[in-house]
Design an enzyme around this catalytic site. Structure first.
Site, PDB file in Angstrom:
ATOM      1  N   LYS A   1       0.284  -4.784   8.885  1.00  0.00           N
ATOM      2  CA  LYS A   1       1.583  -4.402   8.319  1.00  0.00           C
ATOM      3  C   LYS A   1       2.231  -3.445   9.315  1.00  0.00           C
ATOM      4  CE  LYS A   1       3.604  -2.366   4.158  1.00  0.00           C
ATOM      5  NZ  LYS A   1       3.824  -0.964   4.586  1.00  0.00           N
TER       6      LYS A   1
ATOM      7  N   PRO B   1       0.851  -1.193   0.000  1.00  0.00           N
ATOM      8  CA  PRO B   1       0.000   0.000   0.000  1.00  0.00           C
ATOM      9  C   PRO B   1       0.887   1.244   0.000  1.00  0.00           C
ATOM     10  CG  PRO B   1      -0.085  -1.141   2.134  1.00  0.00           C
ATOM     11  CD  PRO B   1       0.728  -1.990   1.218  1.00  0.00           C
ATOM     12  N   MET B   2       0.587   2.185  -0.873  1.00  0.00           N
ATOM     13  CA  MET B   2       1.341   3.450  -0.881  1.00  0.00           C
ATOM     14  C   MET B   2       0.344   4.591  -1.073  1.00  0.00           C
ATOM     15  SD  MET B   2       4.928   2.660  -2.878  1.00  0.00           S
ATOM     16  CE  MET B   2       4.287   1.672  -4.230  1.00  0.00           C
ATOM     17  N   ALA B   3       0.277   5.441  -0.052  1.00  0.00           N
ATOM     18  CA  ALA B   3      -0.674   6.553  -0.072  1.00  0.00           C
ATOM     19  C   ALA B   3      -0.405   7.447  -1.282  1.00  0.00           C
ATOM     20  CB  ALA B   3      -0.555   7.351   1.219  1.00  0.00           C
TER      21      ALA B   3
ATOM     22  N   GLY C   1      10.647  -4.536   2.243  1.00  0.00           N
ATOM     23  CA  GLY C   1      11.749  -3.581   2.372  1.00  0.00           C
ATOM     24  C   GLY C   1      12.883  -3.883   1.421  1.00  0.00           C
ATOM     25  N   ASP C   2      13.082  -2.927   0.485  1.00  0.00           N
ATOM     26  CA  ASP C   2      14.257  -2.962  -0.397  1.00  0.00           C
ATOM     27  C   ASP C   2      14.243  -4.097  -1.416  1.00  0.00           C
ATOM     28  OD1 ASP C   2      14.958  -0.827   1.128  1.00  0.00           O
ATOM     29  OD2 ASP C   2      16.649  -1.798   2.129  1.00  0.00           O
TER      30      ASP C   2
ATOM     31  N   GLN D   1      -6.596  -1.270   2.741  1.00  0.00           N
ATOM     32  CA  GLN D   1      -5.800  -1.032   3.947  1.00  0.00           C
ATOM     33  C   GLN D   1      -6.441   0.056   4.792  1.00  0.00           C
ATOM     34  OE1 GLN D   1      -1.971   1.041   4.403  1.00  0.00           O
ATOM     35  NE2 GLN D   1      -1.186  -0.864   5.295  1.00  0.00           N
TER      36      GLN D   1
ATOM     37  N   ARG E   1       8.361   0.686  -3.255  1.00  0.00           N
ATOM     38  CA  ARG E   1       9.010   1.710  -4.081  1.00  0.00           C
ATOM     39  C   ARG E   1       9.570   1.175  -5.391  1.00  0.00           C
ATOM     40  NH1 ARG E   1      13.071   3.470   0.284  1.00  0.00           N
ATOM     41  NH2 ARG E   1      12.783   1.224   0.668  1.00  0.00           N
TER      42      ARG E   1
ATOM     43  N   CYS F   1       3.263   3.896   9.832  1.00  0.00           N
ATOM     44  CA  CYS F   1       3.553   5.275   9.420  1.00  0.00           C
ATOM     45  C   CYS F   1       4.609   5.917  10.329  1.00  0.00           C
ATOM     46  CB  CYS F   1       2.267   6.092   9.427  1.00  0.00           C
ATOM     47  SG  CYS F   1       2.540   7.788   8.902  1.00  0.00           S
TER      48      CYS F   1
HETATM   49  C1  FMN Z   1       4.919   7.142  -1.202  1.00  0.00           C
HETATM   50  C2  FMN Z   1       4.749   6.070  -0.161  1.00  0.00           C
HETATM   51  C3  FMN Z   1       3.524   5.906   0.457  1.00  0.00           C
HETATM   52  C4  FMN Z   1       3.345   4.890   1.402  1.00  0.00           C
HETATM   53  N1  FMN Z   1       2.109   4.710   1.946  1.00  0.00           N
HETATM   54  C5  FMN Z   1       1.880   3.629   2.751  1.00  0.00           C
HETATM   55  C6  FMN Z   1       0.573   3.317   3.213  1.00  0.00           C
HETATM   56  O1  FMN Z   1      -0.407   3.985   2.871  1.00  0.00           O
HETATM   57  N2  FMN Z   1       0.433   2.233   4.007  1.00  0.00           N
HETATM   58  C7  FMN Z   1       1.495   1.445   4.388  1.00  0.00           C
HETATM   59  O2  FMN Z   1       1.320   0.471   5.137  1.00  0.00           O
HETATM   60  N3  FMN Z   1       2.733   1.729   3.964  1.00  0.00           N
HETATM   61  C8  FMN Z   1       2.947   2.772   3.146  1.00  0.00           C
HETATM   62  N4  FMN Z   1       4.201   3.007   2.648  1.00  0.00           N
HETATM   63  C9  FMN Z   1       5.290   2.075   2.994  1.00  0.00           C
HETATM   64  C10 FMN Z   1       5.374   0.959   1.964  1.00  0.00           C
HETATM   65  O3  FMN Z   1       4.180   0.206   1.932  1.00  0.00           O
HETATM   66  C11 FMN Z   1       6.555   0.027   2.273  1.00  0.00           C
HETATM   67  O4  FMN Z   1       6.368  -0.540   3.541  1.00  0.00           O
HETATM   68  C12 FMN Z   1       7.887   0.749   2.252  1.00  0.00           C
HETATM   69  O5  FMN Z   1       8.000   1.609   1.130  1.00  0.00           O
HETATM   70  C13 FMN Z   1       9.047  -0.267   2.236  1.00  0.00           C
HETATM   71  O6  FMN Z   1       8.943  -1.145   1.148  1.00  0.00           O
HETATM   72  P1  FMN Z   1       9.792  -0.920  -0.197  1.00  0.00           P
HETATM   73  O7  FMN Z   1      11.244  -0.920   0.192  1.00  0.00           O
HETATM   74  O8  FMN Z   1       9.412  -2.083  -1.071  1.00  0.00           O
HETATM   75  O9  FMN Z   1       9.390   0.395  -0.742  1.00  0.00           O
HETATM   76  C14 FMN Z   1       4.416   4.036   1.752  1.00  0.00           C
HETATM   77  C15 FMN Z   1       5.653   4.221   1.139  1.00  0.00           C
HETATM   78  C16 FMN Z   1       5.833   5.219   0.184  1.00  0.00           C
HETATM   79  C17 FMN Z   1       7.174   5.360  -0.460  1.00  0.00           C
END
Ligand code: FMN
Length: 382
Positions: A153, A26-28, A216-217, A82, A240, A113
């Site tokens: 999460k 999930p990414m806001a 993560g990553d 979510q 990401r 968050c």
């Molecule tokens: C722009 C953005 C928005 C995010 N919004 C949420 C969200 O709404 N809910 C959530 O649980 N995590 C959110 N995250 C965190 C990601 O879900 C994830 O846990 C974090 O980026 C690490 O994973 P990654 O390395 O694959 O990016 C957000 C991350 C980014 C970069």
């Protein structure tokens, strides 16, 4: 290229089988219906695609914007939503509303968050420190969810001296949560440093009763296979790495299915995806121009590593119609190959901020006074 032998166990999230076990994080502001649709198209419909975070108070109050955010495309199944909330009663009401109105098939709860204005009020990734409050929220959510699976999460904890993930994992099992996802960073790390995959392995050992998803990553499909091997986790959550690169989902499916296919689109193909993304956003919002404006934030991610001058990048980031966007994309050297290094980190990568917490927060994990309902306002993800 790495292959993963032997066959992976199936990931089950309640009644839903997720095969291969890959989940869009999930990414806001990002993982709305248009972006999820794009990722699903590249994955051939395989995987699980979670909505951006929805605050429970706004949902129960039927806030207009929130009601649009919970929209799923007809092709999306299962529908994963979510939720984020700090008050057990409000979380319960939001879950009940989802069940009664058939708004989703799976509910994920966000405890990750790291944003200071949220943690300062005891919300987000600060909340699991208060074990009884976490338990109360999970108990209410699971009670109201009926047959819908509830997952959580979370991050590792507040900082290295105040980790919470093992206790939170145990509480999740005891309260009937279906699966847990761990982002291997603390609040203090924000998005800096590297995610601690060892913590994912420890959580897996700690809660063998339910699936553990690692996060993560993961920047490439091979990273996903490596995380599975190194941590023993049951599935991966990818955030990401998909920004400006929805076709990563195709790579993930290929990797888990044991084929070496990895996509390296030339700029012309990237430009086509950009136009489609902007078009889908316009259709979703119901206004082409607002769709193109919302798309602006994705431009730099799509163009990462390509030789596109700063003037052109600036122009692309201020377009407000599909025609204008298409015309400007046509001016690029569209035969450029996929750039070296563009498969690496993208999106937020900063970290090491001081953690803002309510006064005396760390004194007693069992004293839940001081969590403000305002910790649901102004949230921006995980
Ligand atoms: C722009 C953005 C928005 C995010 N919004 C949420 C969200 O709404 N809910 C959530 O649980 N995590 C959110 N995250 C965190 C990601 O879900 C994830 O846990 C974090 O980026 C690490 O994973 P990654 O390395 O694959 O990016 C957000 C991350 C980014 C970069």
């Amino acid at each position: 290229m790495t292959t993963l032998a032997p066959a992976l166990p199936l990931l089950r999230i309640g009644p839903h089988t997720v095969q291969p076990p890959v989940v869009l994080a999930p990414m806001a502001g990002i993982t709305n219906a248009p972006f999820r649709t794009l990722c699903r198209e590249f994955s051939g419909g395989k995987g699980l695609f979670v909505s951006e975070m929805i605050t429970t108070r706004a949902l129960v109050e039927r806030n207009e914007k929130t009601m649009q955010l919970i929209h799923f495309d007809a092709s999306e199944t299962p529908r994963s939503i979510q939720l984020y909330g700090v008050d057990p009663v409000t979380v319960g009401k939001a879950v009940r509303m989802i069940v009664d109105e058939d708004l989703a098939d799976h509910i994920d709860l966000n405890f990750g968050c790291p944003v200071p204005k949220v943690t300062r009020k005891g919300g987000g990734s600060a909340l699991p420190y208060k074990r009884p409050l976490l338990r109360a929220i999970l108990r209410e959510a699971v009670a109201q969810a009926g047959d819908l699976p509830v997952t959580i999460k979370m991050r590792k904890g507040i900082d290295d001296d105040h980790t919470t993930y093992l206790d939170a994992g145990r509480i999740a099992v005891e309260e009937g949560v279906t699966a847990v996802a761990l982002h291997g960073r603390t609040t203090a790390q924000h998005y800096g440093g590297t995610a601690d995959w060892d913590a994912i392995a420890r959580l897996k050992e700690h809660v063998p009763e339910i699936p553990v998803l690692g996060n993560g990553d993961i920047w490439s499909a091979d990273d996903a296979l490596r995380m599975m091997r190194e941590t023993g986790c049951d599935g991966v959550v990818v955030g990401r790495g998909c920004l400006g690169r929805p076709w990563l989902f195709g790579d993930l499916v290929s990797a888990f299915e044991g084929t070496g296919t990895r996509q390296a689109p030339v700029l012309r193909q990237v430009a086509d995806v950009m136009l489609r993304h902007a078009t889908l956003l316009g259709e979703w919002i119901g206004d082409e121009s607002r769709g193109v404006i919302d798309f602006r934030k994705h431009v730099a991610w799509y163009l990462k590593g390509f030789a596109v001058g700063s003037d052109m990048r600036r122009k692309l980031a201020v377009t407000s119609s599909l025609e204008e966007l298409g015309a400007q994309l046509q001016e690029l050297d569209l035969d450029q190959p996929w750039p070296d290094g563009a498969d690496g980190p993208r999106g937020r990568t900063s970290g090491n901020n001081r953690v803002a917490l309510p006064d005396g927060w760390l004194k007693d994990p069992y004293d839940c006074a001081g969590v403000s309902a305002d910790a649901e306002l102004d949230t921006s993800g995980g």
